[in-house]
Design an enzyme around this catalytic site. Structure first.
Site, mmCIF file in Angstrom:
data_model
loop_
_atom_site.group_PDB
_atom_site.id
_atom_site.type_symbol
_atom_site.label_atom_id
_atom_site.label_comp_id
_atom_site.label_asym_id
_atom_site.label_seq_id
_atom_site.Cartn_x
_atom_site.Cartn_y
_atom_site.Cartn_z
ATOM 1 N N HIS A 79 16.435 -0.416 -77.307
ATOM 2 C CA HIS A 79 16.260 -1.674 -78.029
ATOM 3 C C HIS A 79 16.954 -1.626 -79.390
ATOM 4 O O HIS A 79 17.180 -0.542 -79.925
ATOM 5 C CB HIS A 79 14.765 -1.975 -78.209
ATOM 6 C CG HIS A 79 14.059 -2.225 -76.916
ATOM 7 N ND1 HIS A 79 13.356 -1.239 -76.259
ATOM 8 C CD2 HIS A 79 13.973 -3.339 -76.160
ATOM 9 C CE1 HIS A 79 12.863 -1.742 -75.134
ATOM 10 N NE2 HIS A 79 13.211 -3.013 -75.052
ATOM 11 N N ASP A 139 14.050 4.380 -79.571
ATOM 12 C CA ASP A 139 14.028 4.546 -78.115
ATOM 13 C C ASP A 139 15.422 4.544 -77.497
ATOM 14 O O ASP A 139 15.578 4.717 -76.298
ATOM 15 C CB ASP A 139 13.136 3.499 -77.446
ATOM 16 C CG ASP A 139 13.694 2.075 -77.536
ATOM 17 O OD1 ASP A 139 14.841 1.880 -77.988
ATOM 18 O OD2 ASP A 139 12.951 1.143 -77.158
ATOM 19 N N SER A 185 12.708 -8.612 -74.221
ATOM 20 C CA SER A 185 12.239 -7.815 -75.357
ATOM 21 C C SER A 185 13.113 -7.978 -76.590
ATOM 22 O O SER A 185 12.631 -7.812 -77.717
ATOM 23 C CB SER A 185 12.160 -6.334 -74.966
ATOM 24 O OG SER A 185 13.417 -5.875 -74.497
#
Length: 202
Positions: A175, A172, A12
Site C-alpha cells: 500500500h 507492508d 484500500s
C-alpha cells in the site's frame, strides 16, 4: 457558499490503508486541493480494503442517500490479485460510473496501478505482472470513459513514480505511504477541481 459533496469509492487505496494519518489519505487531500482552488467541500469514504470492482455497486448504493456532487473511484489492484477477467472488472466499473452519474455526480476514475512495481513481486515476474496490469487498465479506461467518467493516470505515470522511489510504499511494501498518497492525490486533484467547477456552473 455552497459546500460540494465528494464521495470516495473503491479499494484500500481509496480507503487510505498505509497512510500514517487520516489527513494524508485521498479524501482529505482532495478536499484540501479543492479548498486551494476556492471551492468548499466535504467528503465521505465508501471504499473498503479488499474491495474489487464487483463491490462498487454496493458502495454506490450506500452513497446514493448522500447524493454526491463528485465521486472518485480508485479500483483495480484487487481484481488483479484475484485474477478477475479484465472485461468483467471493467463492466462492473462502468456500471458504478453509470450509477453515480444517475445520481448527478461527476465521476473521476483512477484505474488499476501497475502491480509490477510492488517491491515484493519477484523480479522474474514483474514484466508479466505489468502486462496484466496494463490490460486491465486499458479495459477500465475504455469502459469508464464510455460510461461518462473522467479517467486520470491512464498511462500509469503514478506507478512509475512508485517504481523510482520505494519511500512511496508503506511498511507492508504494497500500500502507499503518506508520501505515496500525496503523489496519487496530485494526479487526481486537477480532474477533481475541474469537475467541481463544472458542478458549480450548473
Amino acid at each position: 457558499m455552497r459546500v460540494l459533496r465528494l464521495a470516495v469509492a473503491g479499494d484500500s487505496i481509496a480507503y487510505g490503508q498505509g497512510a500514517s494519518r487520516a489527513a494524508d489519505t485521498l479524501g482529505p487531500r482532495l478536499v484540501t486541493a479543492l479548498g486551494g482552488a476556492g471551492i468548499s467541500a466535504d467528503h465521505r469514504v465508501y471504499a473498503a480494503p479488499g474491495a474489487m470492482s464487483a463491490h462498487l455497486a454496493t458502495q454506490v448504493e450506500r452513497a446514493g442517500g448522500w447524493r454526491p456532487d463528485i465521486a472518485v473511484i480508485v479500483v483495480g489492484a484487487n481484481d488483479l490479485t484475484r485474477f478477475v477477467p479484465p472485461d468483467r472488472a471493467a463492466a462492473a466499473l462502468a456500471g458504478a460510473v453509470r450509477g453515480l452519474r444517475d445520481l448527478g455526480a461527476r465521476v473521476v476514475v483512477a484505474p488499476a496501478p501497475d502491480l509490477g512495481v510492488v517491491p515484493h513481486v519477484p523480479p522474474a515476474f514483474r514484466g508479466l505482472v505489468s502486462v496484466g496490469s496494463g490490460v486491465l487498465r486499458q479495459a477500465q479506461v475504455q469502459a469508464a470513459e464510455a460510461a461518462g467518467a473522467t479517467v486520470v493516470d491512464a498511462d500509469g505515470a503514478t506507478s512509475a513514480a512508485f517504481a523510482r522511489d520505494a519511500r512511496l510504499f508503506s511498511a507492508d511494501r504494497f500500500h502507499p505511504s503518506s508520501a505515496g498518497y500525496a503523489v496519487i492525490a496530485a494526479a487526481l486533484a486537477p480532474a477533481v477541481v475541474r469537475a467541481a467547477r463544472e458542478v458549480l456552473k450548473e
